[in-house]
Design a protein around this motif. Structure first.
Motif, PDB file in Angstrom:
ATOM      1  N   HIS A  19       0.838  -1.177   0.000  1.00  0.00           N
ATOM      2  CA  HIS A  19       0.000   0.000   0.000  1.00  0.00           C
ATOM      3  C   HIS A  19       0.864   1.213   0.000  1.00  0.00           C
ATOM      4  CE1 HIS A  19      -4.307  -0.461   1.276  1.00  0.00           C
ATOM      5  NE2 HIS A  19      -3.925  -1.624   0.799  1.00  0.00           N
ATOM      6  N   GLN A 308       6.014   5.711  10.619  1.00  0.00           N
ATOM      7  CA  GLN A 308       6.984   4.623  10.318  1.00  0.00           C
ATOM      8  C   GLN A 308       7.650   4.068  11.573  1.00  0.00           C
ATOM      9  OE1 GLN A 308       6.361   3.671   7.487  1.00  0.00           O
ATOM     10  NE2 GLN A 308       6.088   5.372   6.094  1.00  0.00           N
ATOM     11  N   ASP A 346       1.211   4.787   9.009  1.00  0.00           N
ATOM     12  CA  ASP A 346       1.879   3.568   8.522  1.00  0.00           C
ATOM     13  C   ASP A 346       3.027   3.293   9.488  1.00  0.00           C
ATOM     14  OD1 ASP A 346       0.313   3.649   6.250  1.00  0.00           O
ATOM     15  OD2 ASP A 346       1.919   4.308   4.917  1.00  0.00           O
TER      16      ASP A 346
HETATM   17  N1  5AD Z   1       9.023  -3.018   4.081  1.00  0.00           N
HETATM   18  C1  5AD Z   1       7.899  -2.890   4.813  1.00  0.00           C
HETATM   19  N2  5AD Z   1       7.034  -1.879   4.653  1.00  0.00           N
HETATM   20  C2  5AD Z   1       7.326  -0.954   3.729  1.00  0.00           C
HETATM   21  N3  5AD Z   1       6.682   0.168   3.364  1.00  0.00           N
HETATM   22  C3  5AD Z   1       7.379   0.744   2.362  1.00  0.00           C
HETATM   23  N4  5AD Z   1       8.473   0.033   2.089  1.00  0.00           N
HETATM   24  C4  5AD Z   1       8.476  -1.027   2.932  1.00  0.00           C
HETATM   25  C5  5AD Z   1       9.340  -2.107   3.135  1.00  0.00           C
HETATM   26  N5  5AD Z   1      10.467  -2.236   2.440  1.00  0.00           N
HETATM   27  C6  5AD Z   1       5.463   0.641   4.002  1.00  0.00           C
HETATM   28  C7  5AD Z   1       5.656   2.020   4.642  1.00  0.00           C
HETATM   29  C8  5AD Z   1       4.949   2.907   3.677  1.00  0.00           C
HETATM   30  C9  5AD Z   1       3.855   2.015   3.195  1.00  0.00           C
HETATM   31  C10 5AD Z   1       3.265   2.431   1.930  1.00  0.00           C
HETATM   32  O1  5AD Z   1       4.462   0.761   3.034  1.00  0.00           O
HETATM   33  O2  5AD Z   1       5.022   2.027   5.883  1.00  0.00           O
HETATM   34  O3  5AD Z   1       4.444   4.090   4.249  1.00  0.00           O
END
Ligand code: 5AD
Ligand code: SF4
Length: 484
Positions: A19, A308, A346
């Motif tokens: 997402h 994050q 997120d």
């Molecule tokens: N691993 C896990 N989650 C990720 N996101 C982006 N890249 C990664 C990754 N490598 C998550 C972040 C971002 C959302 C769209 O997806 O939380 O905000």
């Protein structure tokens, strides 16, 4: 992606897709087609879409491009002449899922040798021509900025020539293409306001798959919103990887249009047109935007502000360019300027070197910020990203998953508490359609983006606004009755 109501199964087996701007889980892998495809079209295409809202929005552009070249959409894979899959690369699991779908398409192709199969989107961009070597059934590979080239590539494939176009552009915004609203409920629609991303978050593959950030002309955005409203739509969602850095220059007076100004322009289309937007970046979200949200009744009081991590050290490794204090200040500003605003987030657990204490800081942030919901993931290393090059992916999978389960639990408690605060309140709700569970009930959303389920009442239709009194809740849903 986990929403407010995750199961243990969800945590054990990370979701098939990624997402960026949250899109409901039940739309992942959605087969999109028009209710009444054009009679004149001689050929048919079938398309599946994965990933973020931006990808779904792109699928509508792809559909428009294909319709202009004489293809009608179909929901039946077996009757199509062209199968397209719009892919996501954000986590490893999202890519695995695409490969599984390709093996399903392969079975159809065995019975229909002329069938053309195309891979679009982020995974196409990431793997480029390697895709053709790895997956023999794929005929064309097309990146997010090359959809205008699709008809040519499809025609080539029909002649037996495989094709790849993964050129990224600094200008392409598809501003002049009117999206074909596939699978739409006729009430809510996405409007893409920008493309690409210039933030180099160290975990994220998007800057590599979607290229440099560029903003679409404000004229065409407002015109699209007006057109949707004229067609009966009641809600638009303005989409961008980082909407706060929207910036467009008026060609005549060279004035810059900021995101706050764009929001106001779209909100002015009509008071009955609800405006939502996503995603906001904590480093760029300005008070101007917040004041605009507060000023307009039809701009929803809901901000998706991904944190994050709750640890400043981890945020620095993630290259998020803000720290915990900065983030908290932004949340305080939201609640000060828009007191009843809902905030979602997120969260990534188990990023490189994350300690138990730092994980606790993220847990504390969920409670402190009072998120109404979050999209929660464990870290998945993506080839080519800054983190993959610089840091060791050193947190064991079980630890990542355990931390994720803990965050999910805390978020669920927060969501429940937030919903408890709504008991007894009355909300203006846009009716979206039948509830999932019963044809006797409607489902809609309030200003804060919370789903409300309530019994149908004579005189109310999907697309209408109504007022609903909340008298029952779960952590995921509000339930109530229409009040007149
Ligand atoms: N691993 C896990 N989650 C990720 N996101 C982006 N890249 C990664 C990754 N490598 C998550 C972040 C971002 C959302 C769209 O997806 O939380 O905000
Ligand atoms: Fe969307 Fe692509 Fe990001 Fe997936 S990787 S969330 S499809 S932008």
């Amino acid at each position: 992606m986990y929403n407010n109501n995750p199961t243990i199964e969800d945590i054990r087996d990370e979701l098939k897709t990624g997402h960026n701007t949250p899109l409901s889980e039940d739309r992942q892998g959605e087969v999109l087609s028009l209710e009444n495809p054009s009679e004149a079209a001689t050929k048919k295409f079938y398309i599946e879409s994965y990933g973020c809202a931006m990808n779904f929005s792109d699928t509508e552009i792809v559909a428009s491009v294909m319709a202009s070249s004489g293809y009608a959409s179909t929901r039946i894979m077996e009757e199509s002449d062209l199968i397209l899959i719009n892919t996501c690369s954000i986590r490893e699991k999202a890519e695995k899922n695409v490969r599984q779908r390709l093996s399903v398409f392969n079975k159809v192709k065995k019975h229909k040798p002329g069938l053309v199969i195309g891979v679009l989107g982020c995974m196409a961009e990431r793997l480029k021509s390697k895709f053709l070597d790895e997956e023999k059934i794929v005929d064309i590979v097309v990146g997010p900025d090359a959809y205008r080239d699709l008809p040519g590539l499809v025609a080539g494939a029909e002649e037996g020539n495989k094709g790849v176009n993964v050129l990224l552009s600094r200008e392409e915004t598809y501003a002049d293409i009117s999206p074909l609203r596939l699978g739409s409920n006729g009430i809510t629609a996405f409007i893409s306001i920008m493309r690409g991303c210039d933030n180099m978050c160290s975990f994220c593959v998007v800057p590599f798959t979607r290229g440099r950030e560029r903003s679409r002309s404000a004229f065409t955005i407002v015109a699209e919103a007006q057109d949707l409203f004229d067609k009966g739509y009641k809600e638009v969602m303005l989409l961008g990887q980082n909407v706060d850095s929207y910036k467009w220059q008026h060609p005549e007076n060279e004035e810059n249009v900021s995101f706050a100004e764009l929001l106001a322009l779209v909100a002015d289309v009509h008071p009955d047109l609800r405006v939502r937007f996503s995603t906001s970046h904590p480093k760029d979200m300005t008070d101007d935007v917040l004041h605009t949200v507060a000023k307009y009744e039809n701009i929803c009081n809901y901000i998706h502000l991904p944190v994050q991590s709750g640890s400043s050290r981890v945020l620095q490794l993630m290259n998020r360019t803000y720290d915990k204090e900065w983030y908290k200040e932004r949340v305080e500003s939201i609640y000060r300027i828009i007191p009843d605003c809902a905030i979602s987030s997120d969260i990534i657990t188990g990023f490189c070197t994350e300690t138990e204490e730092e994980h606790q800081e993220t847990i504390e942030m969920v409670t402190w910020a009072k998120y109404t919901m979050s999209y929660m993931f464990y870290y998945s290393e993506r080839p080519g990203t800054l983190a993959a090059r610089k840091y060791e992916d050193d947190i064991p999978l079980e630890v990542k998953k355990r931390r994720l389960a803990e965050i999910v639990d805390v978020q669920q408690e927060e969501s429940l508490k937030s919903n408890q605060r709504d008991l007894g309140k009355t909300f203006k709700v846009l009716i979206e359609g039948n509830s999932k569970k019963s044809e006797l009930q409607f489902k809609g959303r309030n200003d804060q983006n919370k789903v409300i389920v309530f019994p149908k009442l004579d005189g109310f239709e999907p697309g209408d606004y109504c007022h609903v009194h909340v008298d029952e809740i779960t952590s995921a849903t509000l339930k109530g009755n229409i009040v007149k």
